[in-house]
Motif scaffolding. Sequence first.
Motif, PDB file in Angstrom:
ATOM      1  N   LEU A 179      -1.201 -38.741   1.338  1.00 46.26           N
ATOM      2  CA  LEU A 179      -1.470 -37.767   2.400  1.00 46.26           C
ATOM      3  C   LEU A 179      -1.942 -38.492   3.661  1.00 46.26           C
ATOM      4  N   THR A 180      -1.065 -39.287   4.234  1.00 51.10           N
ATOM      5  CA  THR A 180      -1.472 -40.136   5.358  1.00 51.10           C
ATOM      6  C   THR A 180      -1.863 -39.312   6.583  1.00 51.10           C
ATOM      7  N   PHE A 181      -1.126 -38.245   6.854  1.00 45.99           N
ATOM      8  CA  PHE A 181      -1.427 -37.428   8.034  1.00 45.99           C
ATOM      9  C   PHE A 181      -2.787 -36.756   7.900  1.00 45.99           C
ATOM     10  N   LEU A 182      -3.030 -36.119   6.772  1.00 46.82           N
ATOM     11  CA  LEU A 182      -4.292 -35.401   6.587  1.00 46.82           C
ATOM     12  C   LEU A 182      -5.477 -36.355   6.568  1.00 46.82           C
ATOM     13  N   ARG A 183      -5.332 -37.481   5.894  1.00 42.19           N
ATOM     14  CA  ARG A 183      -6.448 -38.424   5.824  1.00 42.19           C
ATOM     15  C   ARG A 183      -6.769 -38.996   7.203  1.00 42.19           C
ATOM     16  N   GLU A 184      -5.733 -39.316   7.970  1.00 37.38           N
ATOM     17  CA  GLU A 184      -5.980 -39.872   9.304  1.00 37.38           C
ATOM     18  C   GLU A 184      -6.660 -38.850  10.207  1.00 37.38           C
ATOM     19  N   HIS A 185      -6.181 -37.608  10.178  1.00 38.60           N
ATOM     20  CA  HIS A 185      -6.743 -36.615  11.089  1.00 38.60           C
ATOM     21  C   HIS A 185      -8.140 -36.166  10.687  1.00 38.60           C
ATOM     22  N   ALA A 186      -8.464 -36.267   9.423  1.00 35.00           N
ATOM     23  CA  ALA A 186      -9.836 -35.970   9.015  1.00 35.00           C
ATOM     24  C   ALA A 186     -10.808 -36.975   9.629  1.00 35.00           C
ATOM     25  N   GLU A 187     -10.296 -38.158   9.980  1.00 33.89           N
ATOM     26  CA  GLU A 187     -11.137 -39.197  10.578  1.00 33.89           C
ATOM     27  C   GLU A 187     -11.060 -39.185  12.107  1.00 33.89           C
TER      28      GLU A 187
END
Length: 248
Positions: A179-187
Amino acid sequence: MTLIQTHYLPHALPTRARLDTEPVVRELLSPDISPDLMARFLIEWSARGAYMTEPVDGWIRGAGERCIALGQEKVGRQLITHAKHEAGHHLMTIADARVLTARWNAGHSRKLDADALVAQAPTAAMREYRQVHDEAITGDLPLGQAAIEYEVGYLAVVLVPRILARVREVVGQETLDSLTFLREHAEVDVGHTALNERMMEGLLGTHPEEGPRLASFGSRGLDCYLRFLADCMDAARRSLEGVTAVAA
């Protein structure tokens, strides 16, 4: 207290409160959610998410250009610079959808086609999400775009980490890593939220009466996104029940 706290948040809090009460949120965070339902939901979220994220850089740039046209040069330039960092992020959601779909297909007899899932017709909530952005950037309050991003960014930094923690517990680290998109945007949305807050604080310093209108744009955007998540869950459940599925 800041102007955001006094003039904006009182109007935004009712919709924010739904992050704890929406049925889709409660289901995602439930200890009883099945691995298949979680996995299938994540496929829908990633695949349909491309429609939600592809226009983002254009929206932010459009808001900046509109601000400049209205004489708000400094804020406009900030938005145009910010837009460059959002370009192409929908490609991350598509890549995630393909990885998740391949993992699903490896363990299930009913195969899914990631590209067909990405190409699905948008739901009403998805169409309205685009509409509210377009209304903001073409009207007389283009920072309504920042308010939308502010509220969806709030979801990203407050709710998404809780969902990701459940993903790890229910379907494992390998899926979480996909889940690269979700993990990046959570940060990174922590920084985006701070930028949007500064811009809205500046506007409220000269036009405090715009607080309710800013909050209206933000709340409408967040409402659409919550309904979008519910649509993803409904599609996942229907697929598992065999009512509809996109077969390879």
